[in-house]
Design a protein around this motif. Structure first.
Motif, mmCIF file in Angstrom:
data_model
loop_
_atom_site.group_PDB
_atom_site.id
_atom_site.type_symbol
_atom_site.label_atom_id
_atom_site.label_comp_id
_atom_site.label_asym_id
_atom_site.label_seq_id
_atom_site.Cartn_x
_atom_site.Cartn_y
_atom_site.Cartn_z
ATOM 1 N N LEU A 1 0.291 4.814 1.636
ATOM 2 C CA LEU A 1 0.188 6.214 1.215
ATOM 3 C C LEU A 1 -0.635 6.970 2.253
ATOM 4 O O LEU A 1 -1.669 6.473 2.700
ATOM 5 C CB LEU A 1 -0.497 6.243 -0.159
ATOM 6 N N GLU B 1 3.811 13.828 1.825
ATOM 7 C CA GLU B 1 5.175 14.232 1.458
ATOM 8 C C GLU B 1 5.242 15.736 1.185
ATOM 9 O O GLU B 1 6.310 16.346 1.280
ATOM 10 C CB GLU B 1 5.640 13.454 0.217
ATOM 11 N N GLU C 1 5.623 15.063 5.902
ATOM 12 C CA GLU C 1 5.475 13.676 6.370
ATOM 13 C C GLU C 1 5.142 13.607 7.865
ATOM 14 O O GLU C 1 4.230 14.291 8.304
ATOM 15 C CB GLU C 1 6.721 12.857 6.019
ATOM 16 N N ILE D 1 -3.734 4.653 2.987
ATOM 17 C CA ILE D 1 -4.116 3.727 1.913
ATOM 18 C C ILE D 1 -2.975 2.754 1.672
ATOM 19 O O ILE D 1 -1.843 3.164 1.412
ATOM 20 C CB ILE D 1 -4.401 4.487 0.589
ATOM 21 N N SER D 2 -3.284 1.480 1.727
ATOM 22 C CA SER D 2 -2.258 0.478 1.409
ATOM 23 C C SER D 2 -2.197 0.296 -0.107
ATOM 24 O O SER D 2 -3.227 0.186 -0.770
ATOM 25 C CB SER D 2 -2.592 -0.847 2.082
ATOM 26 N N THR D 3 -0.996 0.281 -0.630
ATOM 27 C CA THR D 3 -0.826 0.038 -2.072
ATOM 28 C C THR D 3 -0.340 -1.391 -2.320
ATOM 29 O O THR D 3 0.053 -1.728 -3.421
ATOM 30 C CB THR D 3 0.197 1.022 -2.677
ATOM 31 N N LEU D 4 -0.375 -2.206 -1.272
ATOM 32 C CA LEU D 4 0.265 -3.526 -1.364
ATOM 33 C C LEU D 4 -0.716 -4.659 -1.589
ATOM 34 O O LEU D 4 -0.344 -5.825 -1.519
ATOM 35 C CB LEU D 4 1.038 -3.817 -0.053
ATOM 36 N N HIS D 5 -1.969 -4.318 -1.891
ATOM 37 C CA HIS D 5 -2.995 -5.361 -1.945
ATOM 38 C C HIS D 5 -3.103 -5.979 -3.329
ATOM 39 O O HIS D 5 -4.155 -5.966 -3.943
ATOM 40 C CB HIS D 5 -4.318 -4.752 -1.515
ATOM 41 N N THR E 1 7.659 4.605 11.657
ATOM 42 C CA THR E 1 6.734 5.298 10.756
ATOM 43 C C THR E 1 5.879 4.247 10.044
ATOM 44 O O THR E 1 5.986 3.061 10.346
ATOM 45 C CB THR E 1 7.521 6.172 9.744
ATOM 46 N N VAL E 2 5.009 4.715 9.116
ATOM 47 C CA VAL E 2 4.185 3.704 8.445
ATOM 48 C C VAL E 2 5.060 2.864 7.533
ATOM 49 O O VAL E 2 6.093 3.310 7.032
ATOM 50 C CB VAL E 2 3.018 4.330 7.634
ATOM 51 N N ARG E 3 4.630 1.647 7.291
ATOM 52 C CA ARG E 3 5.377 0.706 6.470
ATOM 53 C C ARG E 3 5.474 1.226 5.023
ATOM 54 O O ARG E 3 4.522 1.860 4.542
ATOM 55 C CB ARG E 3 4.575 -0.595 6.508
ATOM 56 N N PRO E 4 6.599 0.969 4.343
ATOM 57 C CA PRO E 4 6.662 1.362 2.927
ATOM 58 C C PRO E 4 5.490 0.749 2.161
ATOM 59 O O PRO E 4 5.139 -0.404 2.399
ATOM 60 C CB PRO E 4 7.987 0.763 2.432
#
Lengths: 108, 536
Positions: A75, A84, A88, A102-106, A69-72
């Protein structure tokens, strides 16, 4: 084979993995068979994630997919709603759906 | 119950629980279909925006007035200007937008002179120019946005200053203050933030756990070369991002001080706060863990006569907001996130591994991440601080050296061999840096990785400076604020930390000054003229 059209968007730095292009319009099979012996089933987001990996992803697969699945930290919005709330990966895609990753890790 | 095999029996797998409680309807308006799940609670798009704004204001406004519990409903009276630390990452992008929307757009510039007065309820409306409504005025008179570019430290990293400037200038009311990470070693920057310039530079020997320091002749090196020397000599991969973080923090704090800012806002979200709390404890920063949540920084004396030092309050207004909320806010408001480049080799550091762990935890158990921050917020150190660390300028615990000597195995082999080419002093009376450091900074400089040196193997490839000769191979330049502290009057640090008596050596105009503990008889002789005769 029947296909469905989708609008895919990447944000928060994920677009860098997809040719630095934020918006993509794609067509995918509506009833793909996961293995030759299995009957076809409706395309869901899990299938879409793997389709994106095989067809659009240009580099560093580990930054997009983890354990199927997509990486933790990524979003996913389905038609502006958190995936969710839509089941999912098992959400069955419909023609014209808009899926946003959307990456929240940046950074902070 | 037996353990069944899910590959042969599909019923053996438990159904996955949904990530939200009860229904898909918004728990706030109870009418609209939900759009986002935040820690098991469902919100619609219309309710999400005020929810985030409320969380932001709730974490910021109690800390705007000098006295935290003063009346603030109608009068927010900061004692200075505002500085926003901007990294280009998700959290600070959202922070900038929230600050602008909440306190600058649609508000009149604040009148100069005097503080905003609270207006009685009945006089607020229709009072014309006689009364000023604080809710219509800006809270801070001036606001600046400071960006610290770290690209110089790592070859191949893209300089993003122009992209950041474009974002900041899209908001009318913010002044842009660009800095570079090498400014930490730049005397000109130090003077530009109204600090007393140092007449010369200091180097320290990083191979010796006592960290002896020496006057340096490396003035010919550029600030960037000094930074490269510093980073390339650090003993572990973890020490590099940790040092970059400390340097960035101090650059921001001194910039806040020089712009007369009473508040420095950082875009640390709940997720990144939890990461930094766990990582800082793992790196030996447990004593200052409460400083990671809420910090009141008072600069050491600048040395400029007659100058009144004002503290800077560091506030993290997004500390109740998770990354997911930040990402949703940015997406629904069409904000551009420039992004931060990851420090090379970051994944294998304590910070990188903690980040992976917390991000994974947040997906599966979102409430646990907030429990980390809440729990750490309650922690206070058992003992009072013994002084301020010269490097990170956070409170340092007493007796760190003694404790470290008790718990660690040390070799004396290093002490026997003084580095060649040392300009002054012998090992015995050589002033050393370690009594002036907190445990975390000392560990960052001395704790070696079980693997090889980061610059030689799996760590980031750092350039080495041109001064890379055998005689100075272990000598590392110190940041400007450390040099300023150590070059100041010797009693500066000593007075702040009485526990360091006896071990405190300091440089004054190039001379070594030393404090020596006196015996009872010697003390009696020194004060004998003032003693009353016992027979009287």
């Amino acid at each position: 084979m029947l296909t469905i059209s989708l609008k895919i968007e990447f944000a928060g730095g994920l677009e860098l993995l997809f040719s630095n292009q934020r918006s993509h319009r794609i067509s995918i099979p509506s009833n793909p068979a996961s293995t030759p012996n299995e009957p076809p089933k409706r395309a869901d987001i899990t299938y879409l994630i793997h389709w994106l990996k095989d067809n659009l992803l240009k580099e560093r697969v580990e930054l997009f997919i983890e354990n199927g699945t997509v990486r933790p930290g990524i979003l996913v919005l389905v038609n502006d709603t958190d995936w969710e709330l839509e089941g999912e990966g098992s959400y069955e895609l419909m023609d014209g759906d808009e899926i946003v990753f959307i990456s929240t890790l940046h950074g902070g | 119950m037996s353990c069944e095999n899910p590959t042969t029996d599909p019923d053996a797998l438990m159904n996955r629980r949904p990530k939200f409680d009860k229904a898909k309807t918004c728990i706030k308006c109870k009418i609209a279909e939900g759009n986002i799940v935040i820690r098991h609670a469902v919100y619609c798009k219309d309710c999400f925006f005020p929810l985030l704004k409320t969380k932001f204001k709730r974490s910021l406004e109690p800390f705007v007035n000098r006295l935290p519990n003063g009346p603030r409903k109608k009068a927010l009276n900061p004692s200075g200007n505002l500085l926003i630390g901007f990294s280009g990452g998700l959290g600070s992008t959202v922070l900038l937008d929230l600050v602008h929307k909440s306190y600058f757009s649609h508000r009149k510039p604040r009148e100069s002179g005097g503080e905003v007065e609270a207006v009685p309820e009945q006089q607020e409306t229709g009072a014309g120019d006689r009364y000023r409504d604080p809710r219509q005025e800006r809270v801070w008179k001036k606001a600046a946005v400071c960006y610290v570019e770290v690209a110089g430290a790592f070859p191949g990293m893209k300089d993003r200053t122009e992209d950041i400037q474009r974002i900041v200038e899209s908001y009318d009311d913010f002044e842009f203050v660009p800095l570079k990470i090498e400014d930490a070693f730049n005397g000109e920057w130090w003077e530009s933030v109204d600090q007393c310039p140092s007449s010369s530079l200091l180097n320290f020997d990083i191979s010796n756990e006592e960290l002896p320091f020496f006057q340096s002749d490396s003035t010919r090196l550029t600030p960037l070369e000094r930074l490269h020397t510093y980073l390339s000599r650090l003993p572990s991969p973890t020490a590099i991002p940790s040092t970059i973080r400390t340097l960035t923090r101090l650059l921001l704090l001194y910039t806040a001080h020089s712009t007369s800012s009473s508040h420095l806002l950082l875009g640390t979200s709940l997720t990144s706060l939890s990461i930094s709390l766990i990582a800082s404890v793992a790196m030996g920063g447990g004593f200052g863990v409460s400083e990671e949540v809420q910090e009141e920084w008072i600069p050491p004396r600048s040395g400029i006569e007659g100058r009144k030092e004002v503290g800077v309050r560091v506030v993290r207004p997004l500390r109740d907001v998770v990354n997911k909320e930040c990402a949703t806010w940015a997406w629904w408001n069409g904000l551009t996130v420039v992004g931060q480049e990851t420090v090379p080799g970051f994944k294998q550091t304590i910070g990188g591994l903690t980040k992976d762990f917390i991000i994974g935890l947040e997906r599966d158990y979102p409430s646990t991440v907030s429990a980390i921050a809440r729990t750490c917020g309650k922690l206070t150190p058992k003992d009072e601080a013994g002084g301020q660390c010269v490097m990170c300028q956070r409170p340092a615990q007493r007796g760190m050296e003694i404790w470290k000597q008790r718990i660690s195995v040390r070799s004396l082999a290093d002490l026997e061999e003084a580095p060649s080419g040392i300009p002054i002093g012998t090992q015995e009376n050589q002033p050393s840096l370690s009594p002036y450091l907190c445990y975390a900074c000392h560990a960052t400089m001395t704790s070696k990785s079980s693997r090889a040196n980061p610059s030689s193997t799996n760590g980031p490839k750092l350039p080495t400076s041109t001064s890379d000769s055998k005689t100075v191979s272990n000598l590392v330049p110190l940041p400007v604020w450390v040099t300023a502290r150590l070059f100041g009057p010797a009693d500066k640090v000593q007075a702040e930390d009485p526990s360091r008596e006896g071990s405190g050596d300091a440089l004054r105009d190039g001379e070594v000054w030393r404090n020596v503990e006196l015996g009872r008889e010697e003390m009696r002789t020194a004060v004998k003229d003032f003693l009353l005769d016992q027979d009287e």
